[in-house]
Design a protein around this motif. Structure first.
Motif, short mmCIF file in Angstrom:
data_model
loop_
_atom_site.label_atom_id
_atom_site.label_comp_id
_atom_site.label_asym_id
_atom_site.label_seq_id
_atom_site.Cartn_x
_atom_site.Cartn_y
_atom_site.Cartn_z
N ARG A 20 0.82 -1.21 0.00
CA ARG A 20 0.00 0.00 0.00
C ARG A 20 0.86 1.26 0.00
O ARG A 20 0.56 2.24 -0.69
CB ARG A 20 -0.92 0.00 1.22
N VAL A 21 1.93 1.27 0.80
CA VAL A 21 2.81 2.43 0.86
C VAL A 21 3.40 2.74 -0.50
O VAL A 21 3.39 3.90 -0.96
CB VAL A 21 3.93 2.20 1.91
N PHE A 22 3.91 1.71 -1.19
CA PHE A 22 4.52 1.97 -2.49
C PHE A 22 3.48 2.32 -3.54
O PHE A 22 3.77 3.09 -4.46
CB PHE A 22 5.38 0.77 -2.91
N THR A 23 2.28 1.78 -3.39
CA THR A 23 1.19 2.19 -4.29
C THR A 23 0.93 3.69 -4.14
O THR A 23 0.80 4.42 -5.14
CB THR A 23 -0.09 1.40 -3.99
N LEU A 24 0.87 4.17 -2.90
CA LEU A 24 0.62 5.59 -2.67
C LEU A 24 1.76 6.45 -3.20
O LEU A 24 1.54 7.51 -3.81
CB LEU A 24 0.40 5.85 -1.18
N LEU A 25 3.01 6.03 -2.98
CA LEU A 25 4.15 6.80 -3.48
C LEU A 25 4.13 6.88 -5.01
O LEU A 25 4.39 7.95 -5.59
CB LEU A 25 5.46 6.17 -3.00
N GLU A 26 3.81 5.78 -5.66
CA GLU A 26 3.76 5.78 -7.12
C GLU A 26 2.62 6.66 -7.63
O GLU A 26 2.77 7.37 -8.63
CB GLU A 26 3.61 4.35 -7.64
N GLN A 27 1.48 6.64 -6.93
CA GLN A 27 0.36 7.47 -7.37
C GLN A 27 0.66 8.94 -7.14
O GLN A 27 0.23 9.80 -7.93
CB GLN A 27 -0.92 7.03 -6.66
N MET A 28 1.40 9.27 -6.09
CA MET A 28 1.84 10.65 -5.90
C MET A 28 2.77 11.07 -7.02
O MET A 28 2.68 12.19 -7.54
CB MET A 28 2.50 10.81 -4.54
N ALA A 29 3.68 10.18 -7.39
CA ALA A 29 4.60 10.49 -8.50
C ALA A 29 3.83 10.68 -9.80
O ALA A 29 4.11 11.60 -10.58
CB ALA A 29 5.63 9.37 -8.65
N GLU A 114 9.76 13.66 -13.50
CA GLU A 114 10.02 13.89 -12.08
C GLU A 114 9.35 15.21 -11.71
O GLU A 114 9.85 16.29 -12.06
CB GLU A 114 11.52 13.94 -11.79
N GLY A 115 8.21 15.13 -11.06
CA GLY A 115 7.45 16.32 -10.74
C GLY A 115 6.89 16.95 -12.00
O GLY A 115 6.11 16.32 -12.73
N ILE A 119 13.76 14.19 -16.37
CA ILE A 119 15.16 14.05 -16.04
C ILE A 119 15.74 12.97 -16.94
O ILE A 119 15.15 11.89 -17.11
CB ILE A 119 15.36 13.71 -14.54
N TYR A 120 16.87 13.26 -17.56
CA TYR A 120 17.51 12.32 -18.47
C TYR A 120 18.35 11.34 -17.65
O TYR A 120 19.23 11.76 -16.89
CB TYR A 120 18.38 13.06 -19.49
N VAL A 121 18.06 10.05 -17.80
CA VAL A 121 18.70 9.04 -16.95
C VAL A 121 19.70 8.18 -17.71
O VAL A 121 20.49 7.47 -17.09
CB VAL A 121 17.65 8.16 -16.25
N ALA A 122 19.68 8.20 -19.04
CA ALA A 122 20.65 7.42 -19.81
C ALA A 122 20.74 8.02 -21.21
O ALA A 122 19.77 8.59 -21.72
CB ALA A 122 20.26 5.95 -19.88
#
Length: 259
Positions: A20-29, A114-115, A119-122
């Motif tokens: 549940r915690v990671f679900t909420l973090l992903e939905q915030m993202a 990101e927000g 952001i370029y990651v590769a």
């Protein structure tokens, strides 16, 4: 709204509270990094008291923060985790990008939202002496980059509009689009055809085409860019199916359950 917990089944062999915690973090993202409890309840199916309880714990340890508006935002302690994961992701993504750069001859990038920025990651450079180079870790606007528009096109239109309303829609060239209605029309086009373009909107004379990774909303996008003179219709036509293949490959690499 769905009944409590209707959309958050207990993971098989896992710990439900962690899921549940990671679900909420992903939905915030997905919401651009900040969201209220009511919105999270609608998207997760969790009851509001449960959301407050979980997020208060995250606030206490620095992985979330509560804004004066009472909305919850992603917290500063996530930055260190993200940087470490980003270094690993760059290593996983580079072979895919290098194959695409070899096939097309132009520079290839992988970026994530990101927000209100990308952001370029590769990155993998093209073979030409004059080529585009975007430093890993560089941030850019969602509104003026092909990767940003490709990612935004995978969001529902109201979500995409909400993110754009919070973004700094800076003008970089005389072709940069800063009006949200015009950007929404571009996103509609990108949704319909499955790719987005930047025609000198971030840098004069540079064209770019991007395809989002599978998923809605997408976790990232892969692009090819070069000088306008080399980014011909023929090269773009060749690039689009290769970009789609690379996007699927990166998606499988990032999400082992889809391998």
């Amino acid at each position: 709204m769905a009944p409590p917990d209707a959309r958050v089944p207990a993971p098989v062999g896992g710990v439900q509270s962690i899921d549940r915690v990671f679900t909420l973090l992903e939905q915030m993202a997905d919401a651009g990094g900040i969201a209220g409890a009511s919105r999270l309840a609608r998207s997760s199916g969790l009851p509001v008291p449960t959301i407050h309880r979980l997020l208060r714990t995250l606030v206490a340890v620095g992985y979330a923060r509560q804004e004066p508006s009472r909305e919850y935002a992603l917290g500063p302690r996530l930055v260190r985790l993200g940087e470490a994961a980003g270094r690993l992701l760059e290593g996983w993504a580079r072979p895919c990008l290098e194959r695409l750069a070899t096939a097309l001859g132009e520079s290839v990038n992988f970026a994530q939202i990101e927000g209100t920025e990308v952001i370029y990651v590769a990155q993998a450079p093209g073979r030409h002496s004059m080529r585009m180079f975007t430093e890993v870790g560089h941030r850019a606007g969602l509104h003026c980059t092909a990767v940003g528009k490709a990612i935004l096109s995978t969001y529902a239109p109201p979500q995409a509009a909400a993110i754009l309303q919070r973004a700094a829609l800076e003008r970089h060239t005389d072709r940069t689009i800063t009006a949200i209605p015009a950007l929404q029309r571009q996103l509609d086009v990108a949704r319909a055809r499955g790719f987005a373009v930047d025609l000198g909107e971030q840098e004069v004379g540079v064209h770019c085409v991007a395809v989002a990774l599978p998923g809605s909303p997408s976790r990232g996008a892969v692009s090819v860019s070069g000088p306008q003179a080399r980014m011909t219709p023929e090269l773009v036509s060749q690039a689009i199916p290769l970009l789609r293949n690379t996007a699927r490959e990166l998606y499988r690499e990032m999400d082992p359950q889809h391998r």
